[in-house]
Design an enzyme around this catalytic site. Structure first.
Site, mmCIF file in Angstrom:
data_model
loop_
_atom_site.group_PDB
_atom_site.id
_atom_site.type_symbol
_atom_site.label_atom_id
_atom_site.label_comp_id
_atom_site.label_asym_id
_atom_site.label_seq_id
_atom_site.Cartn_x
_atom_site.Cartn_y
_atom_site.Cartn_z
ATOM 1 N N VAL A 368 -5.060 0.611 7.014
ATOM 2 C CA VAL A 368 -4.729 0.842 8.272
ATOM 3 C C VAL A 368 -3.195 0.076 8.475
ATOM 4 O O VAL A 368 -2.403 0.674 9.288
ATOM 5 C CB VAL A 368 -5.552 0.094 9.591
ATOM 6 C CG1 VAL A 368 -5.024 0.099 10.780
ATOM 7 C CG2 VAL A 368 -6.862 0.864 9.277
ATOM 8 N N ASP A 369 -2.784 -0.853 7.973
ATOM 9 C CA ASP A 369 -1.623 -1.648 8.007
ATOM 10 C C ASP A 369 -0.320 -0.696 7.680
ATOM 11 O O ASP A 369 0.631 -0.447 8.247
ATOM 12 C CB ASP A 369 -1.441 -2.897 7.214
ATOM 13 C CG ASP A 369 -0.887 -3.973 8.366
ATOM 14 O OD1 ASP A 369 -0.490 -3.527 9.572
ATOM 15 O OD2 ASP A 369 -0.941 -5.217 7.869
ATOM 16 N N ASP A 370 -0.629 -0.039 6.404
ATOM 17 C CA ASP A 370 0.504 0.581 5.941
ATOM 18 C C ASP A 370 0.651 2.025 6.505
ATOM 19 O O ASP A 370 1.586 2.441 6.917
ATOM 20 C CB ASP A 370 0.184 1.135 4.288
ATOM 21 C CG ASP A 370 0.635 -0.034 3.188
ATOM 22 O OD1 ASP A 370 1.728 0.067 3.076
ATOM 23 O OD2 ASP A 370 -0.267 -0.854 3.077
ATOM 24 N N ALA A 373 2.408 1.136 9.742
ATOM 25 C CA ALA A 373 3.946 0.907 9.475
ATOM 26 C C ALA A 373 4.609 2.371 9.129
ATOM 27 O O ALA A 373 5.702 2.393 9.701
ATOM 28 C CB ALA A 373 3.878 0.129 8.405
ATOM 29 N N ARG A 444 -1.290 -5.708 14.994
ATOM 30 C CA ARG A 444 -0.330 -4.732 14.716
ATOM 31 C C ARG A 444 -0.775 -3.405 14.891
ATOM 32 O O ARG A 444 0.095 -2.690 15.425
ATOM 33 C CB ARG A 444 -0.079 -4.967 13.096
ATOM 34 C CG ARG A 444 0.562 -6.253 12.874
ATOM 35 C CD ARG A 444 0.703 -6.210 11.429
ATOM 36 N NE ARG A 444 1.659 -5.319 10.795
ATOM 37 C CZ ARG A 444 2.783 -5.270 10.810
ATOM 38 N NH1 ARG A 444 3.413 -5.916 11.516
ATOM 39 N NH2 ARG A 444 3.343 -4.332 10.147
#
Length: 627
Positions: A368-370, A373, A444
């Site tokens: 999810v984070d990548d 981003a 985030r």
């Protein structure tokens, strides 16, 4: 200070321009200490690769990190060295052939190891390493039969309950343990000298809950129709298929060092020769991840191209850069969006591929984070370019589909947080087994959805995410993160998420977090947090300021401060005065993978986050002038 901030922004942007690769990415090192260096030397010797050129430079890096007392530390302010790391380093250095057991370094290491209880006090992965190479018997730490791999997905306990990271490591472990596989390394040292006989093995199964879980697994295995022998062979075959079907193009398993390392031994346990093409390619894939660090050659756990490039593209755009540097970065990202289904689909059967992974060659294990981003990076291009828009829609839908039932977001999978994780008799098992919602991922993701995808607090997904954050704020006003160090990182992510969603700056949760950040500011204007926060689950100051922690704290304060602030001005003064600083704080880990055992120094962070903080500060200052 505005002029200095403009100069700092320009300096960082030009530095990044010089260091961008021709394919548009940035390959700053993913530095995880010496654990992977040690394991790589053991693997090289296990496979009789005597002419392997990496052995000497890796060994030199390991030796160079030894402390005067003979120990190795996981981070600068760790009071005592780490026992498991010292055992691994001692073993690897002697196996390398460049360090004799009688040398002062090795004598000091032995004395340290014995003073801490010796091999019997080592961590699980160290004991598995020693078992695989005939230095120890297989530890009875996980009395789980390999047949458990066959338990169906609808059984109360099954291998898809746990995180993909845990599963990818556990499957090869169960294979090797199930075969009682032990490989003899020619001319290996006898590590019986590292055993303190007075130390007894701890009783691991006193937990009634754990015994109940083990009993449930056993009864599930016994209820299967096949006979015991056939069942075990079926389990080995399923494990083999599991591993081989998840190989990346470079031959590694999920592009991760640990599960690839374990897979190689598991395959040998299944009868593969050391020279089998699958093993040869896997070793080559691992070797390709070796890279030069400030203190020698490091065997990276994986590469961080996607993470570096997506964050840097976004930071440069925040800094006003719109030229070919950003376009090259985004072209790189677009061709690495995933189109394959991965294990995430087990708990998200309605989801369609569209995420991004962490490493350069990852193609089936998005996070999810990548993904958030990467979507931030391509957002502006998606407004005018059809291919970018298509990628944008697929990525956004995937992120939304990955929200957990509790309202938060985790890294790799949905709802992979089994309640029995806290009963497993392994220290900090939750870092292997669980992929729970966390403040950093949730904050985030909300910041992305509201700051880039035109959603707000009225959106159901955002509203649920906000409620998760409010429910999980610490008493002191901070938030604890999963992947960063630790409370500063979590508080930064939560605050920027809440404010992007339109959560008012004067709401109690925001005011408490802002006050907490101001309270922990150092006298020099910066911020710094110890990795011990991660170990003890409470904020512990580092005693020094770091650029990355300072940048996180600054961006968090800027987003929720509407009036002139001495804390922000002092913090920006520290940041701008220290952009070129290179001391131990520059190399201090800012991320973690496994509390108390595995820490990460991202070589890109002192560029990414100062650039973001400076850009936010300039906009904030301009808004103050126009107010």
């Amino acid at each position: 200070m505005i002029r200095e901030a403009e100069q700092g922004r320009l300096y960082l942007a030009e530095k990044l321009r010089k260091e961008q690769l021709s394919n548009g990415s940035w390959d700053y090192l993913f530095d995880t200490g010496i654990k992977t260096d040690c394991f790589m030397i053991v693997l090289i010797r296990s496979l009789n690769l005597h002419d392997f050129k990496l052995t000497k430079p890796i060994a030199e890096r390991i030796a160079g990190r030894q402390e005067q007392d003979g120990s190795w530390r996981l981070f600068h302010d760790q009071e005592d060295g780490d026992l498991s790391t010292a055992i691994e380093a001692y073993y690897a250095l002697i196996l390398s052939g460049y360090y004799a057991e009688s040398s002062p370094q090795m004598v000091a290491a032995r004395e340290f190891i014995l003073s801490k209880g010796g091999i019997k006090k080592a961590g699980l992965f160290t004991k598995i390493l020693l078992a695989l190479t005939s230095q120890e018997s297989w530890p009875a730490l996980l009395p789980v039969p390999v047949e458990a791999i066959l338990l169906p997905k609808n059984f109360p306990v099954n291998m898809y309950d746990i995180s993909v990271y845990g599963r990818a490591n556990l499957v090869p472990i169960l294979v090797a343990a199930g075969k009682k596989f032990q490989l003899e390394i020619q001319d290996a040292p006898d590590l019986s000298c590292l055993k303190e006989e007075r130390v007894t093995e701890p009783e691991l199964y006193r937990s009634g809950e754990w015994r109940g879980i083990f009993s449930l697994i056993s009864s599930g295995v016994q209820s299967m129709a096949e006979g015991p022998g056939r069942l075990k062979e079926a389990a080995f075959k399923k494990a083999e298929t599991y591993m081989l079907s998840r190989l990346e193009s470079d031959g590694t398993l999920y592009s991760y060092f640990s599960c690839t390392f374990l897979m190689i031994y598991a395959l040998m346990a299944l009868g593969y020769e050391k020279t089998h093409p699958v093993i040869v390619k896997a070793v080559r894939g691992l070797a390709a991840m070796a890279a030069q660090s400030y203190d020698g050659v490091h065997m990276q756990y994986t590469t961080a191209h996607i993470w570096n490039t997506s964050l840097l593209s976004c930071a440069l755009q925040e800094a006003g850069v719109k030229d070919e540097m950003v376009k090259r970065a985004n072209r790189y990202l677009l061709v690495r969006q995933h189109s394959r289904f991965g294990d995430w689909v087990i708990h998200n059967p309605q989801g369609i591929p569209g995420g991004w992974g962490f490493s350069d060659i990852n193609s089936m294990n998005p996070d999810v984070d990548d993904t958030c981003a990467s979507l931030r990076a391509i957002q502006k291009e998606a407004a005018s370019d059809p291919l970018s828009l298509q990628a944008w829609k697929r990525g956004l839908n995937w992120v939304l589909s990955m929200q957990n039932g509790d309202g938060g977001w985790a890294s790799f999978e949905r709802n992979a947080n089994p309640p029995y994780v806290h009963f497993i008799p392994i220290s900090r098992a939750e870092f292997i087994i669980s992929d729970a919602s966390s403040a950093d991922l949730t904050g985030r993701t909300i910041e992305f959805l509201c700051g880039y995808a035109e959603m707000d607090m009225e959106s159901e997904a955002v509203a649920k995410g906000i409620q998760w954050l409010l429910n999980n704020q610490e008493r002191d006003g901070s938030w604890k993160s999963r992947w960063g160090i630790c409370y500063i990182y979590g508080t930064w992510a939560a605050l920027t998420g809440l404010r992007a969603a339109g959560y008012e700056a004067e709401k109690t949760a925001v005011r408490r977090a802002r006050k907490w950040l101001e309270t922990i500011q150092n006298r020099d204007g910066g911020w710094g947090e110890s990795c011990k926060s991660d170990v003890y689950s409470r904020y512990i100051p580092l005693g020094a300021s770091t650029l990355t922690h300072t940048a996180w704290a600054l961006e968090a304060l800027i987003c929720c401060t509407e009036h002139p602030s001495s804390a922000i001005e002092k913090g920006m003064g520290y940041l701008l005065s220290n952009l070129n600083k290179t001391d131990w704080t520059s190399h201090y880990p800012k991320g973690q993978g496994f509390a108390g055992q595995f820490y990460i120094h991202y070589h890109s962070y002192d560029l990414i986050f100062p650039l973001l903080a400076i850009s936010k500060y300039l906009k904030w200052s301009k808004d103050r002038e126009n107010a």
